[in-house]
Design a protein around this motif. Structure first.
Motif, PDB file in Angstrom:
ATOM      1  N   PHE A 169       0.835  -1.204   0.000  1.00  0.00           N
ATOM      2  CA  PHE A 169       0.000   0.000   0.000  1.00  0.00           C
ATOM      3  C   PHE A 169       0.869   1.253   0.000  1.00  0.00           C
ATOM      4  O   PHE A 169       1.751   1.408   0.830  1.00  0.00           O
ATOM      5  CB  PHE A 169      -0.903   0.004   1.238  1.00  0.00           C
ATOM      6  N   TRP A 170       0.575   2.167  -0.941  1.00  0.00           N
ATOM      7  CA  TRP A 170       1.264   3.460  -1.017  1.00  0.00           C
ATOM      8  C   TRP A 170       0.206   4.558  -1.050  1.00  0.00           C
ATOM      9  O   TRP A 170      -0.710   4.505  -1.869  1.00  0.00           O
ATOM     10  CB  TRP A 170       2.094   3.525  -2.293  1.00  0.00           C
ATOM     11  N   THR A 171       0.275   5.510  -0.262  1.00  0.00           N
ATOM     12  CA  THR A 171       1.100   5.855   0.891  1.00  0.00           C
ATOM     13  C   THR A 171       0.157   6.488   1.894  1.00  0.00           C
ATOM     14  O   THR A 171      -0.987   6.799   1.558  1.00  0.00           O
ATOM     15  CB  THR A 171       2.224   6.829   0.505  1.00  0.00           C
ATOM     16  N   MET A 172       0.567   6.727   3.101  1.00  0.00           N
ATOM     17  CA  MET A 172      -0.339   7.332   4.082  1.00  0.00           C
ATOM     18  C   MET A 172      -0.284   8.854   4.025  1.00  0.00           C
ATOM     19  O   MET A 172      -1.287   9.511   3.960  1.00  0.00           O
ATOM     20  CB  MET A 172      -0.001   6.832   5.486  1.00  0.00           C
ATOM     21  N   GLY A 173       0.867   9.463   4.065  1.00  0.00           N
ATOM     22  CA  GLY A 173       0.987  10.908   3.880  1.00  0.00           C
ATOM     23  C   GLY A 173       0.130  11.727   4.825  1.00  0.00           C
ATOM     24  O   GLY A 173      -0.274  11.287   5.896  1.00  0.00           O
ATOM     25  N   ALA A 174      -0.167  12.949   4.401  1.00  0.00           N
ATOM     26  CA  ALA A 174      -1.001  13.849   5.195  1.00  0.00           C
ATOM     27  C   ALA A 174      -2.464  13.451   5.035  1.00  0.00           C
ATOM     28  O   ALA A 174      -2.858  12.890   4.014  1.00  0.00           O
ATOM     29  CB  ALA A 174      -0.792  15.291   4.751  1.00  0.00           C
ATOM     30  N   PRO A 175      -3.304  13.701   6.038  1.00  0.00           N
ATOM     31  CA  PRO A 175      -4.720  13.321   5.936  1.00  0.00           C
ATOM     32  C   PRO A 175      -5.425  14.036   4.792  1.00  0.00           C
ATOM     33  O   PRO A 175      -5.086  15.161   4.437  1.00  0.00           O
ATOM     34  CB  PRO A 175      -5.287  13.720   7.291  1.00  0.00           C
ATOM     35  N   GLY A 176      -6.413  13.351   4.200  1.00  0.00           N
ATOM     36  CA  GLY A 176      -7.166  13.940   3.109  1.00  0.00           C
ATOM     37  C   GLY A 176      -7.557  12.892   2.090  1.00  0.00           C
ATOM     38  O   GLY A 176      -7.291  11.707   2.276  1.00  0.00           O
ATOM     39  N   ARG A 177      -8.133  13.307   0.986  1.00  0.00           N
ATOM     40  CA  ARG A 177      -8.685  12.351   0.030  1.00  0.00           C
ATOM     41  C   ARG A 177      -7.616  11.592  -0.735  1.00  0.00           C
ATOM     42  O   ARG A 177      -7.910  10.575  -1.367  1.00  0.00           O
ATOM     43  CB  ARG A 177      -9.633  13.049  -0.949  1.00  0.00           C
ATOM     44  N   TYR A 178      -6.351  12.065  -0.710  1.00  0.00           N
ATOM     45  CA  TYR A 178      -5.283  11.309  -1.347  1.00  0.00           C
ATOM     46  C   TYR A 178      -4.460  10.534  -0.327  1.00  0.00           C
ATOM     47  O   TYR A 178      -3.350  10.094  -0.612  1.00  0.00           O
ATOM     48  CB  TYR A 178      -4.383  12.237  -2.158  1.00  0.00           C
ATOM     49  N   SER A 179      -5.000  10.379   0.860  1.00  0.00           N
ATOM     50  CA  SER A 179      -4.361   9.562   1.863  1.00  0.00           C
ATOM     51  C   SER A 179      -5.363   8.526   2.329  1.00  0.00           C
ATOM     52  O   SER A 179      -6.482   8.428   1.821  1.00  0.00           O
ATOM     53  CB  SER A 179      -3.894  10.432   3.037  1.00  0.00           C
ATOM     54  N   GLY A 180      -4.980   7.723   3.291  1.00  0.00           N
ATOM     55  CA  GLY A 180      -5.874   6.661   3.719  1.00  0.00           C
ATOM     56  C   GLY A 180      -6.765   7.032   4.883  1.00  0.00           C
ATOM     57  O   GLY A 180      -7.606   6.237   5.286  1.00  0.00           O
ATOM     58  N   TYR A 181      -6.594   8.258   5.412  1.00  0.00           N
ATOM     59  CA  TYR A 181      -7.364   8.615   6.602  1.00  0.00           C
ATOM     60  C   TYR A 181      -7.759  10.087   6.557  1.00  0.00           C
ATOM     61  O   TYR A 181      -7.139  10.909   5.890  1.00  0.00           O
ATOM     62  CB  TYR A 181      -6.553   8.316   7.866  1.00  0.00           C
ATOM     63  N   ALA A 182      -8.809  10.393   7.276  1.00  0.00           N
ATOM     64  CA  ALA A 182      -9.348  11.745   7.340  1.00  0.00           C
ATOM     65  C   ALA A 182      -8.625  12.541   8.429  1.00  0.00           C
ATOM     66  O   ALA A 182      -7.893  11.975   9.249  1.00  0.00           O
ATOM     67  CB  ALA A 182     -10.844  11.677   7.634  1.00  0.00           C
ATOM     68  N   PRO A 183      -8.836  13.863   8.481  1.00  0.00           N
ATOM     69  CA  PRO A 183      -8.194  14.671   9.533  1.00  0.00           C
ATOM     70  C   PRO A 183      -8.538  14.221  10.951  1.00  0.00           C
ATOM     71  O   PRO A 183      -7.769  14.482  11.879  1.00  0.00           O
ATOM     72  CB  PRO A 183      -8.717  16.081   9.250  1.00  0.00           C
ATOM     73  N   ASP A 184      -9.670  13.565  11.151  1.00  0.00           N
ATOM     74  CA  ASP A 184     -10.012  13.080  12.490  1.00  0.00           C
ATOM     75  C   ASP A 184      -9.477  11.668  12.734  1.00  0.00           C
ATOM     76  O   ASP A 184      -9.852  11.010  13.707  1.00  0.00           O
ATOM     77  CB  ASP A 184     -11.527  13.118  12.704  1.00  0.00           C
ATOM     78  N   PHE A 185      -8.606  11.190  11.829  1.00  0.00           N
ATOM     79  CA  PHE A 185      -7.927   9.893  11.938  1.00  0.00           C
ATOM     80  C   PHE A 185      -8.856   8.695  11.744  1.00  0.00           C
ATOM     81  O   PHE A 185      -8.498   7.575  12.088  1.00  0.00           O
ATOM     82  CB  PHE A 185      -7.179   9.768  13.267  1.00  0.00           C
ATOM     83  N   THR A 186     -10.021   8.921  11.187  1.00  0.00           N
ATOM     84  CA  THR A 186     -10.857   7.791  10.791  1.00  0.00           C
ATOM     85  C   THR A 186     -10.482   7.392   9.371  1.00  0.00           C
ATOM     86  O   THR A 186      -9.944   8.189   8.595  1.00  0.00           O
ATOM     87  CB  THR A 186     -12.351   8.155  10.836  1.00  0.00           C
TER      88      THR A 186
END
Length: 289
Positions: free
Chosen positions: A135-152
């Motif tokens: 899996f690539w990549t986690m990065g900063a939260p948002g729609r191009y990462s795997g998690y939202a700003p609230d870490f869900t």
């Protein structure tokens, strides 16, 4: 060694081809030496390299038949699955094998971050005999990462987690301990043909001043690998399973000894004398070429 241009201009392809084949061993042994160094402080360490981008060039070093003996992590980008279908045919229990997917954006063919694709990909990998996903990549939260700003988890990430969770409850181990269906179909994995395709198909249009267009030879081509992908998809869509059989396996009479019924040679430009003899024996024994 002679250059690509010299090989094209003189028609003396063999020295250029042999040098590329030798380079592949140098590339593989580099990672083997790295693995030995790591094992000094981390016994049993597994070694591989990041997603390969050199399958369409003759000097990318990617010969999966050679690499499998020098590294124990084999993985690639999905592309049209042509590389995966080769190395999944060659791996053993000592290997970790998989492909990349993840947060590449909503439209990238390499792995769109959609709910449907992230549910599909782990199962697709499992049913092709792979034992990992990358899996690539986690990065900063948002729609191009795997998690939202609230870490869900983002919806596509949750779909991936749900699929992996179900696989890891036991069905994955059950399937990986079984054998893929074998319909007696072999596809030729010819590294010499892969490299020769650079000479036979490596043509690039160059536009000069005044609107003049000329054809120039360049050692970059996707014809060989796309042809493999075409056969892969045609067979799968017909409900048939197959395996790639490497050139040295052909020389060792694998077609007959493993009971193959059909042997497909997509863009097989170059075969050794031993391969030719083994293929003739296969046909004389009733095999379909």
């Amino acid at each position: 060694p002679i250059t690509f241009e010299d090989a094209v201009n003189t028609g003396n392809y063999a020295p250029w081809l042999e040098h590329r084949l030798a380079q592949q061993y140098v590339f593989a042994r580099l990672y083997n030496y790295t693995g030995k160094a790591l094992s000094v402080n981390d016994p049993g360490a597994k070694v591989g390299f990041d997603g390969n981008l050199g399958f369409n060039v003759p000097n990318g070093g990617i010969n999966w038949w050679v690499l499998k003996d020098y590294i124990n992590i084999l993985h690639s980008y999905i592309g049209n699955s042509e590389e995966m279908e080769i190395f999944r045919s060659l791996i053993g229990p000592q290997h970790i094998a998989g492909m990349w997917y993840g947060t590449y954006g909503p439209t990238w063919q390499i792995g769109p971050n959609t709910v449907a694709y992230h549910h599909f990909f782990p199962w697709y990998s499992l049913f092709h005999g792979l034992n990992s996903t990358w899996f690539w990549t986690m990065g900063a939260p948002g729609r191009y990462s795997g998690y939202a700003p609230d870490f869900t988890n983002m919806p596509f990430m949750q779909a991936s987690r749900d699929a992996l969770s179900e696989i890891r409850t036991g069905i994955g181990k059950l399937l990986l301990s079984g054998k893929l269906q074998d319909d007696g179909i072999a596809i030729h994995y010819s590294e010499a043909s892969h490299i020769m395709d650079s000479i036979m198909s490596g043509i690039k249009d160059d536009k000069l001043e005044g609107g003049i267009t000329i054809d120039m030879k360049k050692p970059v081509t996707t014809v060989w690998k796309n042809t493999l992908a075409d056969f892969n998809k045609a067979l799968e869509h017909s409900g048939l399973q197959y395996k790639y059989v490497a050139y040295e396996e052909i020389e060792a009479n694998a077609l007959i000894e493993r009971g193959y019924k059909v042997f497909i040679m997509p863009h097989s430009y170059a075969v050794s004398e031993k391969e030719s003899e083994a293929i003739r024996r296969f046909v004389y024994n009733g095999g379909l070429l």
